[in-house]
Design an enzyme around this catalytic site. Structure first.
Site, PDB file in Angstrom:
ATOM      1  N   ARG A  50       0.831  -1.209   0.000  1.00  0.00           N
ATOM      2  CA  ARG A  50       0.000   0.000   0.000  1.00  0.00           C
ATOM      3  C   ARG A  50       0.869   1.264   0.000  1.00  0.00           C
ATOM      4  O   ARG A  50       0.563   2.247  -0.680  1.00  0.00           O
ATOM      5  CB  ARG A  50      -0.950  -0.010   1.207  1.00  0.00           C
ATOM      6  CG  ARG A  50      -1.977   1.101   1.170  1.00  0.00           C
ATOM      7  CD  ARG A  50      -3.027   0.958   2.237  1.00  0.00           C
ATOM      8  NE  ARG A  50      -2.468   1.049   3.578  1.00  0.00           N
ATOM      9  CZ  ARG A  50      -3.152   0.829   4.696  1.00  0.00           C
ATOM     10  NH1 ARG A  50      -4.434   0.493   4.630  1.00  0.00           N
ATOM     11  NH2 ARG A  50      -2.590   0.942   5.881  1.00  0.00           N
ATOM     12  N   LYS A 149      -2.590   6.882   1.065  1.00  0.00           N
ATOM     13  CA  LYS A 149      -2.341   7.102   2.500  1.00  0.00           C
ATOM     14  C   LYS A 149      -1.239   8.151   2.596  1.00  0.00           C
ATOM     15  O   LYS A 149      -0.051   7.839   2.724  1.00  0.00           O
ATOM     16  CB  LYS A 149      -1.958   5.786   3.184  1.00  0.00           C
ATOM     17  CG  LYS A 149      -2.111   5.853   4.693  1.00  0.00           C
ATOM     18  CD  LYS A 149      -2.240   4.479   5.285  1.00  0.00           C
ATOM     19  CE  LYS A 149      -2.020   4.482   6.784  1.00  0.00           C
ATOM     20  NZ  LYS A 149      -2.951   5.336   7.528  1.00  0.00           N
ATOM     21  N   GLU A 182     -16.042   6.112   5.912  1.00  0.00           N
ATOM     22  CA  GLU A 182     -15.257   5.485   6.979  1.00  0.00           C
ATOM     23  C   GLU A 182     -15.228   6.423   8.171  1.00  0.00           C
ATOM     24  O   GLU A 182     -15.872   7.474   8.154  1.00  0.00           O
ATOM     25  CB  GLU A 182     -13.836   5.175   6.495  1.00  0.00           C
ATOM     26  CG  GLU A 182     -13.066   6.373   5.969  1.00  0.00           C
ATOM     27  CD  GLU A 182     -11.670   6.025   5.449  1.00  0.00           C
ATOM     28  OE1 GLU A 182     -11.167   4.919   5.710  1.00  0.00           O
ATOM     29  OE2 GLU A 182     -11.065   6.887   4.788  1.00  0.00           O
TER      30      GLU A 182
HETATM   31  N1  PMP Z   1      -8.937   4.740   7.128  1.00  0.00           N
HETATM   32  C1  PMP Z   1      -7.999   5.685   7.297  1.00  0.00           C
HETATM   33  C2  PMP Z   1      -8.279   7.073   6.833  1.00  0.00           C
HETATM   34  C3  PMP Z   1      -6.792   5.365   7.933  1.00  0.00           C
HETATM   35  O1  PMP Z   1      -5.866   6.296   8.115  1.00  0.00           O
HETATM   36  C4  PMP Z   1      -6.577   4.040   8.385  1.00  0.00           C
HETATM   37  C5  PMP Z   1      -5.292   3.674   9.068  1.00  0.00           C
HETATM   38  N2  PMP Z   1      -5.188   4.290  10.335  1.00  0.00           N
HETATM   39  C6  PMP Z   1      -7.588   3.084   8.195  1.00  0.00           C
HETATM   40  C7  PMP Z   1      -8.751   3.467   7.539  1.00  0.00           C
HETATM   41  C8  PMP Z   1      -7.415   1.672   8.643  1.00  0.00           C
HETATM   42  O2  PMP Z   1      -6.451   1.033   7.833  1.00  0.00           O
HETATM   43  P1  PMP Z   1      -5.540  -0.131   8.386  1.00  0.00           P
HETATM   44  O3  PMP Z   1      -6.427  -1.208   8.856  1.00  0.00           O
HETATM   45  O4  PMP Z   1      -4.730  -0.548   7.204  1.00  0.00           O
HETATM   46  O5  PMP Z   1      -4.695   0.419   9.475  1.00  0.00           O
END
Ligand code: PMP
Length: 283
Positions: A50, A149, A182
């Site tokens: 990622r 990200k 989200e």
């Molecule tokens: N959404 C956002 C905006 C994030 O920054 C993150 C990570 N903190 C997630 C979802 C969750 O992703 P992950 O399970 O890969 O940590």
């Protein structure tokens, strides 16, 4: 605690980057948050994939191959001698001129921080949290695509501020068309009539590594999963709602905009998935 900047370990008090780094000046960079459970980096390959994909979209050249980056993480972990930790991996555009021109940044900076993280007081993991819907919407994919990200988290921070101003710890973000995207740094799930739902990534969700782990776990246990658009109505009337992320892990959501979700306590599907997640991460 260990801080490694471009391959060199640096004491915390001295660890810093130039004020001309475009990561600092413009949020021009990418990052990952990873967890270490029992001495192993959880889903390291997925996180690195990622990171490199986010960098690719930003035309940001990471000065290490994915294999070299993985090795550097492992070496840092060995030196830190911790078996349970949180790793923050950051790649900035690097030092450049004042002005956004990324071509003036010759070399990106790679920063690794091995530390711990605690986002919510322990008791909330038992009872769940209340959230509100933020008025600020998730970035549209044709602005800053939420799948990147990046170091630019102002969209999320604005929503977090709204939550805090409303006396909550977390906020729900809708996309520009009013569908659930989200939470501010976590993916969202709901359970209704024995089925598990989460928004698809094209509705404004980050492709969370924990999200995928939960979807995989659900499939294994025979819980039907759906990645389909979700509305506030769906969440308000769900049996269970919870969020997932590397830093927060799994957290039940028991109230949204004043509506009690299900019984108002972490539900049975959430508890089963949590158990499965803990087992998998500790393996
Ligand atoms: N959404 C956002 C905006 C994030 O920054 C993150 C990570 N903190 C997630 C979802 C969750 O992703 P992950 O399970 O890969 O940590």
């Amino acid at each position: 605690m260990l801080i490694n900047i471009n391959g060199t370990n640096t004491p915390k008090e001295e660890a810093g980057i130039s004020v001309f780094d475009h990561g600092f000046l413009y949020g021009d960079g990418v990052f990952e948050g990873l967890r270490v459970y029992n001495g192993r980096i959880f889903k390291s390959r997925e996180h690195l994939q990622r990171l490199y994909e986010s960098a690719q979209v930003l035309c940001l050249k990471i000065p290490l191959t994915m294999k070299e980056m993985s090795q550097r993480l492992e070496n840092c972990l060995k030196e830190d001698k911790t078996t349970n930790a949180y790793i923050r991996l950051i790649v900035t555009r690097g030092v450049g001129a004042l002005g956004i021109d990324p071509r003036k940044c010759e070399k990106s900076n790679v920063i690794i921080i091995i530390s711990d993280i605690s986002l919510y007081p322990k008791e909330y993991y038992k009872k769940g949290i209340a959230i509100i819907t933020a008025s600020v919407r998730r970035n549209r994919p044709d602005t800053i695509n939420p799948r990147i990200k990046s170091l630019n988290y102002l969209n999320n921070i604005l929503a977090k501020i709204e939550a805090q101003n409303a006396g909550c710890m977390e906020a729900l973000l809708l996309n520009d068309r009013g569908f659930v995207a989200e939470c501010t740094a976590d993916n969202i799930f709901m359970v209704k009539k024995g089925r598990l739902y989460t928004p698809p990534v094209h509705e404004g969700a980050l492709e969370g590594i924990t999200r995928q782990t939960i979807l995989d776990l659900a499939e294994i246990t025979g819980l039907e999963t759906h990645q389909s658009p979700i509305t506030q109505f769906d969440l308000y009337t769900a049996d269970e709602v919870f969020m997932s992320g590397t830093a927060c892990e799994l957290m039940a959501i028991i109230k949204i905009d004043g509506r009690t979700i299900g019984t108002g306590a972490p539900g049975p599907e959430f508890k089963a998935l949590l158990k499965g997640f803990q087992k998998l991460s500790a393996a």
